[in-house]
Design a protein around this motif. Structure first.
Motif, PDB file in Angstrom:
ATOM      1  N   LYS A  82      -0.068  -3.538  -9.544  1.00  0.00           N
ATOM      2  CA  LYS A  82       1.040  -4.019  -8.720  1.00  0.00           C
ATOM      3  C   LYS A  82       1.006  -3.469  -7.293  1.00  0.00           C
ATOM      4  CE  LYS A  82       4.110  -4.403 -12.730  1.00  0.00           C
ATOM      5  NZ  LYS A  82       5.361  -3.921 -13.350  1.00  0.00           N
ATOM      6  N   TYR A  83       0.456  -2.269  -7.155  1.00  0.00           N
ATOM      7  CA  TYR A  83       0.427  -1.615  -5.856  1.00  0.00           C
ATOM      8  C   TYR A  83      -0.963  -1.047  -5.599  1.00  0.00           C
ATOM      9  CZ  TYR A  83       5.454  -1.654  -6.734  1.00  0.00           C
ATOM     10  OH  TYR A  83       6.728  -2.041  -7.042  1.00  0.00           O
ATOM     11  N   ARG A  84      -1.289  -0.919  -4.336  1.00  0.00           N
ATOM     12  CA  ARG A  84      -2.539  -0.258  -3.985  1.00  0.00           C
ATOM     13  C   ARG A  84      -2.229   1.204  -3.662  1.00  0.00           C
ATOM     14  NH1 ARG A  84      -6.408  -1.139   1.245  1.00  0.00           N
ATOM     15  NH2 ARG A  84      -7.963   0.399   0.661  1.00  0.00           N
ATOM     16  N   LEU A  85      -2.621   2.090  -4.557  1.00  0.00           N
ATOM     17  CA  LEU A  85      -2.372   3.515  -4.368  1.00  0.00           C
ATOM     18  C   LEU A  85      -3.561   4.147  -3.653  1.00  0.00           C
ATOM     19  CD1 LEU A  85      -0.838   4.594  -7.798  1.00  0.00           C
ATOM     20  CD2 LEU A  85       0.312   3.632  -5.793  1.00  0.00           C
ATOM     21  N   ILE A  86      -3.268   4.888  -2.591  1.00  0.00           N
ATOM     22  CA  ILE A  86      -4.316   5.549  -1.811  1.00  0.00           C
ATOM     23  C   ILE A  86      -3.987   7.039  -1.781  1.00  0.00           C
ATOM     24  CG2 ILE A  86      -5.549   5.618   0.386  1.00  0.00           C
ATOM     25  CD1 ILE A  86      -4.273   2.812   0.945  1.00  0.00           C
ATOM     26  N   LEU A  87      -4.881   7.862  -2.258  1.00  0.00           N
ATOM     27  CA  LEU A  87      -4.624   9.294  -2.365  1.00  0.00           C
ATOM     28  C   LEU A  87      -4.981  10.036  -1.076  1.00  0.00           C
ATOM     29  CD1 LEU A  87      -3.931  11.837  -4.100  1.00  0.00           C
ATOM     30  CD2 LEU A  87      -6.374  11.899  -4.707  1.00  0.00           C
ATOM     31  N   PHE A  88      -4.039  10.852  -0.611  1.00  0.00           N
ATOM     32  CA  PHE A  88      -4.340  11.859   0.399  1.00  0.00           C
ATOM     33  C   PHE A  88      -4.237  13.196  -0.326  1.00  0.00           C
ATOM     34  CE2 PHE A  88      -3.391  14.916   3.739  1.00  0.00           C
ATOM     35  CZ  PHE A  88      -4.346  14.596   4.697  1.00  0.00           C
ATOM     36  N   ASN A  89      -5.384  13.743  -0.698  1.00  0.00           N
ATOM     37  CA  ASN A  89      -5.439  14.915  -1.561  1.00  0.00           C
ATOM     38  C   ASN A  89      -5.066  16.186  -0.801  1.00  0.00           C
ATOM     39  OD1 ASN A  89      -5.943  16.732  -3.604  1.00  0.00           O
ATOM     40  ND2 ASN A  89      -8.152  16.427  -3.639  1.00  0.00           N
ATOM     41  N   THR A  90      -4.007  16.859  -1.258  1.00  0.00           N
ATOM     42  CA  THR A  90      -3.555  18.088  -0.597  1.00  0.00           C
ATOM     43  C   THR A  90      -4.022  19.353  -1.310  1.00  0.00           C
ATOM     44  OG1 THR A  90      -1.462  18.070  -1.817  1.00  0.00           O
ATOM     45  CG2 THR A  90      -1.501  16.945   0.320  1.00  0.00           C
ATOM     46  N   ALA A  91      -4.840  19.206  -2.362  1.00  0.00           N
ATOM     47  CA  ALA A  91      -5.366  20.391  -3.043  1.00  0.00           C
ATOM     48  C   ALA A  91      -6.246  21.187  -2.082  1.00  0.00           C
ATOM     49  CB  ALA A  91      -6.175  19.975  -4.276  1.00  0.00           C
ATOM     50  N   ILE A  92      -6.075  22.497  -2.092  1.00  0.00           N
ATOM     51  CA  ILE A  92      -6.847  23.352  -1.199  1.00  0.00           C
ATOM     52  C   ILE A  92      -8.155  23.742  -1.886  1.00  0.00           C
ATOM     53  CG2 ILE A  92      -6.880  25.542   0.065  1.00  0.00           C
ATOM     54  CD1 ILE A  92      -3.798  25.315   0.157  1.00  0.00           C
ATOM     55  N   PRO A  93      -9.304  23.461  -1.265  1.00  0.00           N
ATOM     56  CA  PRO A  93     -10.597  23.786  -1.887  1.00  0.00           C
ATOM     57  C   PRO A  93     -10.720  25.283  -2.181  1.00  0.00           C
ATOM     58  CG  PRO A  93     -10.897  22.411   0.061  1.00  0.00           C
ATOM     59  CD  PRO A  93      -9.462  22.838   0.058  1.00  0.00           C
TER      60      PRO A  93
ATOM     61  N   LYS B 291       0.843  -1.190   0.000  1.00  0.00           N
ATOM     62  CA  LYS B 291       0.000   0.000   0.000  1.00  0.00           C
ATOM     63  C   LYS B 291       0.883   1.247   0.000  1.00  0.00           C
ATOM     64  CE  LYS B 291      -2.644  -1.079   3.555  1.00  0.00           C
ATOM     65  NZ  LYS B 291      -3.750  -0.981   4.567  1.00  0.00           N
ATOM     66  N   ILE B 292       0.619   2.133  -0.948  1.00  0.00           N
ATOM     67  CA  ILE B 292       1.369   3.386  -1.059  1.00  0.00           C
ATOM     68  C   ILE B 292       0.399   4.548  -0.940  1.00  0.00           C
ATOM     69  CG2 ILE B 292       2.901   4.791  -2.479  1.00  0.00           C
ATOM     70  CD1 ILE B 292       3.763   2.228  -3.907  1.00  0.00           C
ATOM     71  N   ILE B 293       0.632   5.404   0.024  1.00  0.00           N
ATOM     72  CA  ILE B 293      -0.174   6.621   0.118  1.00  0.00           C
ATOM     73  C   ILE B 293       0.488   7.703  -0.718  1.00  0.00           C
ATOM     74  CG2 ILE B 293      -0.818   8.527   1.653  1.00  0.00           C
ATOM     75  CD1 ILE B 293      -1.543   6.543   3.764  1.00  0.00           C
ATOM     76  N   ILE B 294      -0.273   8.262  -1.633  1.00  0.00           N
ATOM     77  CA  ILE B 294       0.186   9.364  -2.477  1.00  0.00           C
ATOM     78  C   ILE B 294      -0.277  10.665  -1.826  1.00  0.00           C
ATOM     79  CG2 ILE B 294       0.079  10.419  -4.763  1.00  0.00           C
ATOM     80  CD1 ILE B 294       1.463   7.702  -4.756  1.00  0.00           C
ATOM     81  N   VAL B 295       0.670  11.482  -1.395  1.00  0.00           N
ATOM     82  CA  VAL B 295       0.351  12.761  -0.768  1.00  0.00           C
ATOM     83  C   VAL B 295       0.599  13.857  -1.795  1.00  0.00           C
ATOM     84  CG1 VAL B 295       0.841  14.333   1.142  1.00  0.00           C
ATOM     85  CG2 VAL B 295       1.016  11.861   1.482  1.00  0.00           C
ATOM     86  N   GLY B 296      -0.479  14.342  -2.391  1.00  0.00           N
ATOM     87  CA  GLY B 296      -0.348  15.360  -3.419  1.00  0.00           C
ATOM     88  C   GLY B 296      -1.713  15.820  -3.882  1.00  0.00           C
ATOM     89  N   PRO B 297      -1.742  16.899  -4.667  1.00  0.00           N
ATOM     90  CA  PRO B 297      -3.020  17.458  -5.115  1.00  0.00           C
ATOM     91  C   PRO B 297      -3.503  16.841  -6.418  1.00  0.00           C
ATOM     92  CG  PRO B 297      -1.251  18.896  -5.796  1.00  0.00           C
ATOM     93  CD  PRO B 297      -0.600  17.746  -5.070  1.00  0.00           C
ATOM     94  N   VAL B 298      -4.816  16.761  -6.576  1.00  0.00           N
ATOM     95  CA  VAL B 298      -5.434  16.437  -7.864  1.00  0.00           C
ATOM     96  C   VAL B 298      -6.405  17.566  -8.198  1.00  0.00           C
ATOM     97  CG1 VAL B 298      -5.178  13.935  -7.657  1.00  0.00           C
ATOM     98  CG2 VAL B 298      -7.214  15.040  -6.729  1.00  0.00           C
ATOM     99  N   PRO B 299      -6.703  17.762  -9.501  1.00  0.00           N
ATOM    100  CA  PRO B 299      -7.600  18.865  -9.879  1.00  0.00           C
ATOM    101  C   PRO B 299      -8.974  18.743  -9.239  1.00  0.00           C
ATOM    102  CG  PRO B 299      -6.486  17.935 -11.799  1.00  0.00           C
ATOM    103  CD  PRO B 299      -6.206  17.015 -10.642  1.00  0.00           C
ATOM    104  N   PRO B 300      -9.644  19.890  -8.957  1.00  0.00           N
ATOM    105  CA  PRO B 300      -9.145  21.264  -9.149  1.00  0.00           C
ATOM    106  C   PRO B 300      -8.283  21.721  -7.992  1.00  0.00           C
ATOM    107  CG  PRO B 300     -11.408  21.302  -8.321  1.00  0.00           C
ATOM    108  CD  PRO B 300     -11.040  19.846  -8.488  1.00  0.00           C
ATOM    109  N   PRO B 301      -7.457  22.803  -8.185  1.00  0.00           N
ATOM    110  CA  PRO B 301      -7.267  23.557  -9.422  1.00  0.00           C
ATOM    111  C   PRO B 301      -6.448  22.766 -10.429  1.00  0.00           C
ATOM    112  CG  PRO B 301      -5.743  24.322  -7.783  1.00  0.00           C
ATOM    113  CD  PRO B 301      -6.608  23.311  -7.097  1.00  0.00           C
ATOM    114  N   LEU B 302      -6.402  23.235 -11.658  1.00  0.00           N
ATOM    115  CA  LEU B 302      -5.687  22.551 -12.721  1.00  0.00           C
ATOM    116  C   LEU B 302      -4.270  23.097 -12.804  1.00  0.00           C
ATOM    117  CD1 LEU B 302      -6.079  20.442 -14.960  1.00  0.00           C
ATOM    118  CD2 LEU B 302      -6.630  22.314 -16.510  1.00  0.00           C
TER     119      LEU B 302
END
Length: 202
Positions: A33-44, A3-14
């Motif tokens: 191959k891996y279980r990717l789990i997003l921790f979205n850091t994009a600011i609303p 399990k890999i946690i991805i710490v980063g933003p996704v759109p929006p914003p673009l």
């Protein structure tokens, strides 16, 4: 399956980092191959508008006024507590943290500190001009930049030039991964030109 946690933003914003993270999360070969789990850091957008100038400076959080800046600070602090709960709930093997410069870099600094408190391996993905960011910094920020680079387990950067720079100031292994180009979006002449130019970069 790790399990890999991805710490980063996704759109929006673009933006560039947002698109990069979105493509990674949606990439089927990785997900097989891996279980990717997003921790979205994009600011609303209700917390911060991105239509003002100075988005990439230390003064960006003041671009909408004092009250919105205070609301933004509270929101960011809350995300650190949410991140800790997220780690406890998901129990990842690895954390990959994407970062820009300025306040975004120092926000990533806190995410790395929290991750290491939980004894989780960290891939620090620097999608910024870290060489310029470091050289422009004064002595104290330089100390903390080096500290967080050395706390990471692997550094990912966008070019061999940045890799060579980081190898001089950090003991952490550095891997250069050039940004990809979706060639199917271009005509054959443009594709050939891109391929030719890439062969002659060095």
């Amino acid at each position: 399956m790790k399990k890999i946690i991805i710490v980063g933003p996704v759109p929006p914003p673009l933006g560039g980092i947002e698109l990069y993270v979105k493509k990674l999360i949606d990439y089927n070969e990785i997900n097989n191959k891996y279980r990717l789990i997003l921790f979205n850091t994009a600011i609303p957008e209700n917390i911060r508008s991105f239509k003002k100038r100075n988005e990439r400076s230390y003064f960006s959080f003041l671009s909408n006024g004092i009250i919105p800046a205070f609301r933004l600070i509270i929101y960011i602090i809350e995300t650190f507590f949410k991140f800790q709960k997220f780690l406890v709930t998901n129990k990842p093997d690895i954390i990959q943290i994407f970062t820009p410069s300025y306040w975004g870099f120092w926000r990533s600094f806190i995410y790395i500190i929290i991750s290491k408190m939980f004894r989780i391996k960290v891939i620090f993905h620097l999608l910024n001009a870290i060489d310029v960011f470091y050289e422009e910094a004064s002595l104290t920020p330089k100390f903390f930049i080096k500290l967080i680079l050395n706390k990471s387990d692997v550094l990912l950067v966008q070019s061999d030039g940045i890799r060579n720079f980081l190898e001089k100031i950090s003991k952490t292994p550095v891997i250069a991964i050039y940004n990809g180009v979706e060639l199917w979006k271009y005509d054959q002449f443009t594709v050939n030109k891109i391929l030719f130019d890439n062969q002659n970069i060095e």
